[in-house]
Design a protein around this motif. Structure first.
Motif, short mmCIF file in Angstrom:
data_model
loop_
_atom_site.label_atom_id
_atom_site.label_comp_id
_atom_site.label_asym_id
_atom_site.label_seq_id
_atom_site.Cartn_x
_atom_site.Cartn_y
_atom_site.Cartn_z
N PHE A 1 0.81 -1.22 0.00
CA PHE A 1 0.00 0.00 0.00
C PHE A 1 0.85 1.27 0.00
O PHE A 1 0.32 2.38 0.09
N ASP A 2 2.18 1.12 -0.13
CA ASP A 2 3.09 2.27 -0.25
C ASP A 2 4.39 1.78 -0.88
O ASP A 2 5.39 1.58 -0.20
N LYS A 3 4.37 1.59 -2.19
CA LYS A 3 5.46 0.90 -2.86
C LYS A 3 6.74 1.74 -2.96
O LYS A 3 7.80 1.21 -3.28
N GLU A 4 6.66 3.04 -2.69
CA GLU A 4 7.86 3.88 -2.72
C GLU A 4 8.65 3.81 -1.42
O GLU A 4 9.77 4.32 -1.35
N ALA A 5 8.08 3.21 -0.40
CA ALA A 5 8.69 3.23 0.94
C ALA A 5 10.01 2.47 0.97
O ALA A 5 10.15 1.41 0.36
N ASP A 6 10.99 3.02 1.73
CA ASP A 6 12.28 2.34 1.86
C ASP A 6 12.31 1.39 3.06
O ASP A 6 13.26 0.64 3.24
N ALA A 7 11.26 1.45 3.90
CA ALA A 7 11.10 0.52 5.02
C ALA A 7 9.63 0.53 5.41
O ALA A 7 8.87 1.42 5.01
N VAL A 8 9.22 -0.48 6.16
CA VAL A 8 7.82 -0.55 6.57
C VAL A 8 7.77 -0.96 8.04
O VAL A 8 8.53 -1.82 8.49
N LYS B 1 14.71 -1.08 1.22
CA LYS B 1 15.66 -0.51 0.26
C LYS B 1 16.89 -0.02 1.02
O LYS B 1 16.82 0.23 2.22
N SER B 2 18.00 0.16 0.29
CA SER B 2 19.26 0.50 0.96
C SER B 2 19.16 1.83 1.71
O SER B 2 19.77 1.98 2.78
N ARG B 3 18.41 2.80 1.18
CA ARG B 3 18.31 4.08 1.89
C ARG B 3 17.46 3.96 3.16
O ARG B 3 17.41 4.88 3.96
N GLY B 4 16.85 2.80 3.35
CA GLY B 4 16.09 2.57 4.57
C GLY B 4 16.96 2.16 5.75
O GLY B 4 16.48 2.06 6.88
N ASN B 5 18.27 1.94 5.49
CA ASN B 5 19.17 1.54 6.58
C ASN B 5 19.24 2.58 7.70
O ASN B 5 19.55 2.25 8.85
N ARG B 6 18.92 3.84 7.35
CA ARG B 6 18.97 4.92 8.36
C ARG B 6 18.00 4.68 9.51
O ARG B 6 18.20 5.21 10.60
N HIS B 7 16.98 3.87 9.28
CA HIS B 7 16.00 3.61 10.34
C HIS B 7 16.55 2.66 11.41
O HIS B 7 15.86 2.37 12.38
N GLY B 8 17.78 2.20 11.20
CA GLY B 8 18.40 1.35 12.21
C GLY B 8 19.05 2.12 13.34
O GLY B 8 19.57 1.52 14.29
N ASP B 9 19.04 3.46 13.28
CA ASP B 9 19.55 4.31 14.36
C ASP B 9 18.36 4.84 15.15
O ASP B 9 17.50 5.55 14.61
N ILE B 10 18.31 4.52 16.43
CA ILE B 10 17.14 4.83 17.27
C ILE B 10 17.51 5.87 18.33
O ILE B 10 18.57 5.79 18.95
N GLY C 1 16.42 -6.19 3.71
CA GLY C 1 15.88 -7.48 4.15
C GLY C 1 15.92 -7.67 5.65
O GLY C 1 15.30 -8.61 6.17
N SER C 2 16.64 -6.80 6.37
CA SER C 2 16.72 -6.92 7.83
C SER C 2 15.36 -6.62 8.46
O SER C 2 14.63 -5.71 8.03
N ILE C 3 15.04 -7.39 9.49
CA ILE C 3 13.92 -7.07 10.37
C ILE C 3 14.53 -6.63 11.69
O ILE C 3 15.35 -7.34 12.28
N ILE C 4 14.16 -5.44 12.14
CA ILE C 4 14.67 -4.94 13.42
C ILE C 4 13.48 -4.73 14.36
O ILE C 4 12.41 -4.32 13.94
N GLU C 5 13.71 -5.04 15.62
CA GLU C 5 12.63 -4.93 16.61
C GLU C 5 13.22 -4.46 17.93
O GLU C 5 14.32 -4.85 18.30
N TYR C 6 12.47 -3.59 18.62
CA TYR C 6 12.91 -3.16 19.94
C TYR C 6 11.70 -2.89 20.82
O TYR C 6 10.58 -2.68 20.33
N LYS C 7 11.93 -2.88 22.13
CA LYS C 7 10.88 -2.56 23.08
C LYS C 7 11.51 -1.88 24.29
O LYS C 7 12.71 -2.04 24.56
N TYR C 8 10.70 -1.11 24.98
CA TYR C 8 11.21 -0.38 26.16
C TYR C 8 10.03 0.02 27.04
O TYR C 8 8.86 -0.05 26.64
N THR C 9 10.36 0.48 28.25
CA THR C 9 9.36 0.95 29.21
C THR C 9 9.74 2.36 29.66
O THR C 9 10.90 2.61 29.99
N THR C 10 8.75 3.26 29.66
CA THR C 10 8.94 4.61 30.19
C THR C 10 8.09 4.75 31.45
O THR C 10 6.88 4.54 31.41
N THR C 11 8.73 5.10 32.55
CA THR C 11 8.02 5.34 33.81
C THR C 11 7.97 6.85 34.05
O THR C 11 9.02 7.50 34.12
#
Length: 650
Positions: free
Chosen positions: A52-59, A87-96, A157-167
Motif C-alpha cells: 500500500f506504499d510501494k515507494e517506501a524504503d522501510a515498513v 531498500k538500501s536508503r532505509g538503513n537509516r532507520h536502524g539508528d534509534i 531485508g533486515s527485520i529490526i525490533e525493539y521494546k522499552y518501558t517509560t516510567t
C-alpha cells in the motif's frame, strides 16, 4: 467532537457521546493476536515491498504500546516496534533515539531490548542482539535527554525490533498516540488504562479512508485503539505541520472524582482553561512578579510617550538580555525571576517575563497561547491545552494588536512572528480572551533583484547583482545567513545554473530593521554552446529555479506562511560579435482566481536586453485539493522562466 473516558473503582462511567457507544457495539472482532517479541512470521520473512506504499524504503510491521499505572499511580508506558528494511536508503532507520524528560526524574526509560534479524545466504536465521553496552544516554538540554542505540548489521531485508518501558511521575505526561509516520505502518495499536476516579477526554484525527477500531472493556478502565495499513506521510515543500495530517488520537485529563464524591472538571471549556492557567503557579502566578530591572530603567520607559516605543524598548531589552535555553512549553520551568537573574530560561520563562515587564511599562498585554506552524493546527471546538506549544505576549495599543516572542528568532515588534502566521491562538483573559486568528496580508516575503551583466564573445555571462530582501524575506535570509553562510549561498544563489560562481558577497543593513537586507555580489556563468549558437538563461535569483512541486500525490496543504512578491530587473549587454537569433516572448500567466501570477517583459535596445520578471501571490495557503492546479501552474511557470535567449555570431 471529543469523548470522555473514565474509571471509578470497578465500573466504567458512561461515555458522554452516544455515537461512540453505537460505534463500540458495531466494532469488528477483537484485535489480531500478535507474534511474540523475537518471533518472526513467514510472511514477514518474504516481504520485499509494501503493497500500500510501494515507494517506501522501510515498513513498520508493528507499533504497539500501552499506558497503565502502578501502585504509586505512576504512568507506565510500554512500547514495542518491529520494522523491515526494504531498500538500501532505509538503513537509516536502524539508528534509534528515544526522548524523555530527565529533569526532576519526571521520566525514565528502562527494560530496553533490541535485535536485528537477517537470513544468511544458506537460509539460516542470523539474530544479533543489541548489547546493553551499546545503549547510551545523551543529554539534549536541561530538561530533555535521549536513549540512543544502533542496530547491528542492518541491510536490505533486515527485520529490526525493539521494546522499552517509560516510567513517568503521573498521567499528566501521557503523550498522544500516532498511528502513522513517514514510514507506512501495517499494524498500530494503543491501549490506555485509566486510573481510578480519573476521566480522560480524547479525540481521533483520521482520514475517512482509514478505518479505526476502538474497543472498551467494561469495568477495567481499558480502551483500545487500532489502525492498519496506513501509507507513510513524507515531507513536501511548504507543508504544514506533519501532525496536522498524521492519523492520531489526542488525550487530555478532563476530570477527577474525589473520595467523598463530586467530580472536579479540568479544562473542558475555554473559560476553564483560562481559570486553570491563571491559578497555575508556573503560568498565571508568574504574571505579577517584581522583576529587578531597576527603577531608573522603568521610569525611563514609562516616560516614553508613544506606547509602541515603550513596547519596543521592553521587547528589545528582554530579547537581548535573556537567552532562550532551547526548552519549549507554555509555562515556566524555573520561574521568571530566576530566568532574569540567570539571564537564560525556557520559552515560557522568557515570554512570561516579557509580559511582566510590558505590564510594568503600563501597556495592555495578555498571555497568548500559540501553536507554531510546525506544531500543528488548533481546533477551537476542543479546549485541549496540548494544542499549544508556546506562550507569547499579545499587546493591544488602540486598534492595533501586536504579537511578541522574545524566545524565538528575532522579529521586529511591528511584525507577527513568521512561525505563527495563518494559525489560531488563545488569548488568556477572562474578559477579553478567546480564540483569535493570526493573519498577515500587509507584510510579505518581498525581494527586488537588480542585475547588470555582460556577455562575452564566447557566450559567458558576468555581472553584478543587488538583491533587496524586505519584510519576511529579510528575516528569513538573515536567519539563514546566521545559521550557515555556505548553505546560504547555495540555497539563494548558486542553485540556479550549473557552474554559476559568485564572489565579493557583501550584506548591508544587518542591524536596521526598517531597511531591506541588501546583498551585493559579483557572479559569473560559463557559456552554454550548441553548435554555432550561444544559449543564455535569464532566470537569475528569482526564487523559482525549478518547480518545487514534483510529487504526483499530495495530501497536505501548501502554506507559504505569508504572501510572496519577487521582482527581477536585468540589463544584459551583448558584444558586437553576437546577434540575437531568438528571444522569449513577453508573457503574463495568472491562476483563474488571480492567486498566483507571473509577468515577463523583454525589450531590446541596440546591444542591450532589458528583462523584467514579476512573481506575486495574493494568498498564502492552498488546500490539498488545489495541489494539482498549483503544481501544473508552477511547472509551466518554471518552463517559461527558463526559456533561453539564443545568440549567434554575426
Amino acid at each position: 467532537m471529543f469523548f470522555v473516558i473514565a474509571k471509578k473503582h470497578l465500573y466504567m462511567k458512561r461515555f458522554v457521546c452516544s455515537w461512540l457507544l453505537l460505534a463500540i457495539v458495531n466494532l469488528c472482532a477483537a484485535q489480531t493476536t500478535l507474534p511474540e517479541f523475537g518471533e518472526i512470521t513467514a510472511d514477514e520473512k518474504t516481504l520485499t515491498v509494501c503493497s500500500f506504499d510501494k515507494e517506501a524504503d522501510a515498513v513498520v510491521i508493528l507499533d504497539q504500546a500501552s499506558a497503565d499505572h502502578n501502585e504509586q499511580y505512576n504512568l507506565i508506558f510500554t512500547r514495542r516496534v518491529r520494522l523491515k528494511i526494504l531498500k538500501s536508503r532505509g538503513n537509516r532507520h536502524g539508528d534509534i533515539a528515544i526522548r524523555y524528560i530527565h529533569k526532576d526524574d519526571i521520566e525514565y526509560i528502562s527494560n530496553i531490548e533490541a535485535y536485528t534479524y537477517n537470513v544468511t545466504p544458506n537460509g539460516v536465521a542470523d539474530i544479533k542482539h543489541v548489547p546493553s553496552s551499546a545503549i547510551y544516554r545523551q543529554k539534549i538540554n536541561e530538561r530533555i535527554s535521549e536513549v540512543k542505540f544502533a542496530f547491528p548489521d542492518v541491510q536490505v531485508g533486515s527485520i529490526i525490533e525493539y521494546k522499552y518501558t517509560t516510567t513517568s511521575k503521573s498521567y499528566s505526561y501521557l503523550n498522544d498516540w500516532y498511528f502513522q509516520s513517514e514510514l507506512p505502518v501495517m499494524n498500530s495499536q494503543f491501549t490506555l488504562v485509566v486510573m481510578p476516579n480519573y476521566e480522560f477526554a480524547y479525540r481521533v484525527f483520521k482520514s475517512e479512508q482509514f478505518p479505526i477500531e476502538i474497543k472498551q472493556e467494561k469495568g477495567s478502565g481499558r480502551i483500545y485503539f487500532g489502525m492498519k495499513n496506513i501509507a507513510g506521510l513524507r515531507d513536501e515543500p511548504f507543508m504544514d505541520a506533519e501532525k496536522d495530517y498524521l492519523q492520531h488520537v489526542e488525550f487530555q485529563l478532563s476530570g477527577y472524582q474525589g473520595t467523598f464524591g463530586g467530580t472536579t472538571r479540568y479544562m473542558t471549556t475555554w473559560n476553564e482553561v483560562t481559570r486553570e492557567l491563571m491559578s497555575n503557579p508556573v503560568f498565571g502566578l508568574q504574571l505579577n512578579k517584581n522583576i529587578p530591572v531597576g527603577e531608573e530603567w522603568i521610569n525611563k520607559v514609562k516616560a516614553m510617550s508613544p506606547p509602541f516605543e515603550r513596547m519596543a524598548a521592553v521587547y528589545n531589552l528582554v530579547y537581548k538580555a535573556v537567552g532562550w535555553n532551547g526548552i519549549g512549553g507554555i509555562g515556566t520551568t524555573s520561574g521568571v525571576k530566576e530566568a532574569w537573574e540567570k539571564k537564560k530560561g525556557s520559552s515560557g520563562d522568557v515570554n512570561l517575563l516579557l509580559i511582566n515587564l510590558l505590564k510594568e511599562a503600563g501597556l495592555e498585554v495578555y498571555p497568548l497561547l500559540v501553536s507554531e506552524r510546525g506544531h500543528g493546527k488548533v481546533n477551537p471546538e476542543y479546549p485541549f491545552i496540548d494544542q499549544f506549544n508556546k506562550v507569547m505576549a499579545y499587546v493591544v495599543i488602540g486598534d492595533n494588536k501586536y504579537v511578541l516572542d522574545a524566545a524565538g528568532a528575532y522579529t521586529p515588534p511591528f511584525m507577527i512572528p513568521f512561525s505563527v502566521i495563518n494559525t489560531k491562538a488563545f488569548v488568556v483573559n477572562r474578559k477579553k480572551g478567546g480564540i483569535i486568528t493570526l493573519t498577515e496580508t500587509a507584510k510579505k516575503d518581498k525581494n527586488y533583484v537588480s542585475i547588470h551583466a555582460l556577455i562575452d564573445d564566447e557566450g559567458a555571462l558576468t555581472g553584478e547583482a543587488i538583491i533587496q530582501s524586505d519584510e519576511y524575506a529579510r528575516l528569513n535570509r538573515m536567519r539563514a545567513w546566521a545559521r550557515d553562510k555556505e548553505r546560504f549561498r547555495e540555497n539563494y544563489y548558486t542553485t540556479y545554473q550549473a557552474g554559476l560562481k559568485l564572489d565579493s558577497l557583501v550584506l548591508n543593513n544587518l542591524e536596521n530593521d526598517s531597511m531591506p537586507l541588501e546583498q551585493q555580489f559579483h557572479f559569473s556563468i560559463p557559456a552554454t554552446v550548441s553548435g554555432d549558437y550561444k544559449l543564455v538563461n535569464l532566470n537569475l535569483f528569482s526564487g523559482i529555479a525549478k518547480n518545487p512541486f514534483i510529487s504526483d500525490i499530495r495530501f497536505t496543504n501548501i502554506d507559504y506562511g505569508c504572501l510572496q512578491s519577487h521582482t527581477v530587473v536585468e540589463t544584459i549587454e551583448l558584444p558586437a560579435s553576437l546577434k540575437i537569433e531568438s528571444l522569449p516572448k513577453n508573457v503574463r500567466m495568472i491562476m483563474p482566481d488571480t492567486s498566483i501570477s507571473l509577468t515577463r517583459l523583454l525589450e531590446v535596445k541596440e546591444n542591450t536586453i532589458l528583462v523584467r520578471y514579476v512573481i506575486a501571490t495574493t494568498r498564502s495557503v492552498f488546500t490539498a485539493e488545489e495541489y494539482d492546479y498549483v503544481k501544473d501552474f508552477y511547472k509551466k511557470m518554471a518552463e517559461i522562466m527558463n526559456e533561453q535567449v539564443v545568440l549567434r555570431k554575426r
